[in-house]
Design a protein around this motif. Structure first.
Motif, PDB file in Angstrom:
ATOM      1  N   ARG A   1       8.854   3.414  -5.395  1.00  0.00           N
ATOM      2  CA  ARG A   1       7.593   2.657  -5.371  1.00  0.00           C
ATOM      3  C   ARG A   1       7.856   1.175  -5.618  1.00  0.00           C
ATOM      4  O   ARG A   1       7.237   0.312  -4.997  1.00  0.00           O
ATOM      5  CB  ARG A   1       6.630   3.196  -6.420  1.00  0.00           C
TER       6      ARG A   1
ATOM      7  N   SER B   1       0.618   4.667  -2.525  1.00  0.00           N
ATOM      8  CA  SER B   1       0.122   5.919  -1.938  1.00  0.00           C
ATOM      9  C   SER B   1       0.590   7.121  -2.763  1.00  0.00           C
ATOM     10  O   SER B   1       1.690   7.137  -3.297  1.00  0.00           O
ATOM     11  CB  SER B   1       0.587   6.044  -0.490  1.00  0.00           C
ATOM     12  N   ASN B   2      -0.282   8.112  -2.830  1.00  0.00           N
ATOM     13  CA  ASN B   2      -0.021   9.266  -3.689  1.00  0.00           C
ATOM     14  C   ASN B   2       0.200  10.574  -2.940  1.00  0.00           C
ATOM     15  O   ASN B   2       0.521  11.577  -3.560  1.00  0.00           O
ATOM     16  CB  ASN B   2      -1.179   9.463  -4.672  1.00  0.00           C
ATOM     17  N   ASN B   3      -0.022  10.593  -1.635  1.00  0.00           N
ATOM     18  CA  ASN B   3       0.184  11.839  -0.901  1.00  0.00           C
ATOM     19  C   ASN B   3       0.746  11.547   0.490  1.00  0.00           C
ATOM     20  O   ASN B   3       0.792  10.407   0.934  1.00  0.00           O
ATOM     21  CB  ASN B   3      -1.120  12.655  -0.812  1.00  0.00           C
ATOM     22  N   TRP B   4       1.143  12.615   1.151  1.00  0.00           N
ATOM     23  CA  TRP B   4       1.807  12.483   2.428  1.00  0.00           C
ATOM     24  C   TRP B   4       0.893  11.891   3.485  1.00  0.00           C
ATOM     25  O   TRP B   4       1.323  11.052   4.284  1.00  0.00           O
ATOM     26  CB  TRP B   4       2.309  13.856   2.890  1.00  0.00           C
ATOM     27  N   SER B   5      -0.377  12.286   3.521  1.00  0.00           N
ATOM     28  CA  SER B   5      -1.279  11.787   4.563  1.00  0.00           C
ATOM     29  C   SER B   5      -1.527  10.288   4.415  1.00  0.00           C
ATOM     30  O   SER B   5      -1.612   9.568   5.410  1.00  0.00           O
ATOM     31  CB  SER B   5      -2.595  12.565   4.565  1.00  0.00           C
ATOM     32  N   ALA B   6      -1.632   9.801   3.190  1.00  0.00           N
ATOM     33  CA  ALA B   6      -1.799   8.360   2.976  1.00  0.00           C
ATOM     34  C   ALA B   6      -0.547   7.609   3.422  1.00  0.00           C
ATOM     35  O   ALA B   6      -0.641   6.547   4.048  1.00  0.00           O
ATOM     36  CB  ALA B   6      -2.107   8.071   1.512  1.00  0.00           C
ATOM     37  N   MET B   7       0.622   8.165   3.129  1.00  0.00           N
ATOM     38  CA  MET B   7       1.868   7.516   3.549  1.00  0.00           C
ATOM     39  C   MET B   7       2.001   7.517   5.069  1.00  0.00           C
ATOM     40  O   MET B   7       2.453   6.528   5.652  1.00  0.00           O
ATOM     41  CB  MET B   7       3.073   8.196   2.914  1.00  0.00           C
TER      42      MET B   7
ATOM     43  N   GLY C   1       0.814  -1.214   0.000  1.00  0.00           N
ATOM     44  CA  GLY C   1       0.000   0.000   0.000  1.00  0.00           C
ATOM     45  C   GLY C   1       0.847   1.262   0.000  1.00  0.00           C
ATOM     46  O   GLY C   1       0.471   2.268  -0.606  1.00  0.00           O
ATOM     47  N   LEU C   2       1.998   1.231   0.681  1.00  0.00           N
ATOM     48  CA  LEU C   2       2.897   2.387   0.654  1.00  0.00           C
ATOM     49  C   LEU C   2       3.380   2.668  -0.768  1.00  0.00           C
ATOM     50  O   LEU C   2       3.572   3.818  -1.147  1.00  0.00           O
ATOM     51  CB  LEU C   2       4.101   2.143   1.561  1.00  0.00           C
TER      52      LEU C   2
ATOM     53  N   MET D   1      -0.351   4.831   6.412  1.00  0.00           N
ATOM     54  CA  MET D   1       0.201   3.500   6.143  1.00  0.00           C
ATOM     55  C   MET D   1       1.400   3.219   7.053  1.00  0.00           C
ATOM     56  O   MET D   1       1.577   2.099   7.522  1.00  0.00           O
ATOM     57  CB  MET D   1       0.644   3.386   4.682  1.00  0.00           C
TER      58      MET D   1
END
Length: 136
Positions: free
Chosen positions: A117, A42-48, A38-39, A51
């Motif tokens: 990625r 991820s496309n943005n800082w909050s998602a990273m 999932g990392l 995760m």
């Protein structure tokens, strides 16, 4: 500064005793690999960040679980030696993991993904597949 890492280790010990090491550690390792994949997507800082918090939860199961297994399998006189072997092996594997990560990062641009990625995607897939084979 207080250490925040061991916050979930007590809950991990409860889960380890309730479900057994094979299910608990195998499941945590499988989910660890899934979150690592999932990392990679991820496309943005909050998602990273989310995760990474989940990854920390699953990582918190490994060290207490390994210590528990060492305590169950070996007599008290051998625990220090076996624990040292475990830590030294984890350091050596960590060094090899860095080399693997460097090699994977050279895949930059393949499939339209950046090299970082690919590191998350391939290492997560490797961990998940190994955990699935161990837990089954």
């Amino acid at each position: 500064m207080p250490q925040r890492g061991p916050a979930l280790t007590h809950q991990s010990q409860l889960g380890l005793r309730r479900f057994g090491p094979r299910i608990w550690l195998g499941g945590a390792t499988f989910l660890w690999g899934c979150v690592t994949i999932g990392l990679g997507f991820s496309n943005n800082w909050s998602a990273m960040a989310a995760m990474r918090a989940l990854l920390g939860m699953f990582e918190s199961c490994l060290l207490p679980g390994a210590s528990y297994l060492i305590a169950c399998w070996y007599p008290r006189k051998q625990m220090a030696t076996r624990s040292a072997i475990f830590y030294i092996t984890s350091i050596a594997v960590g060094g090899l993991g860095n080399l693997l990560g460097y090699g994977i990062s050279m895949m930059h641009g393949i499939g339209g993904y950046s090299g970082w990625r690919w590191v998350f995607l391939l290492e997560g897939a490797l961990v998940s597949s190994l955990a699935q084979n161990i837990a089954s």
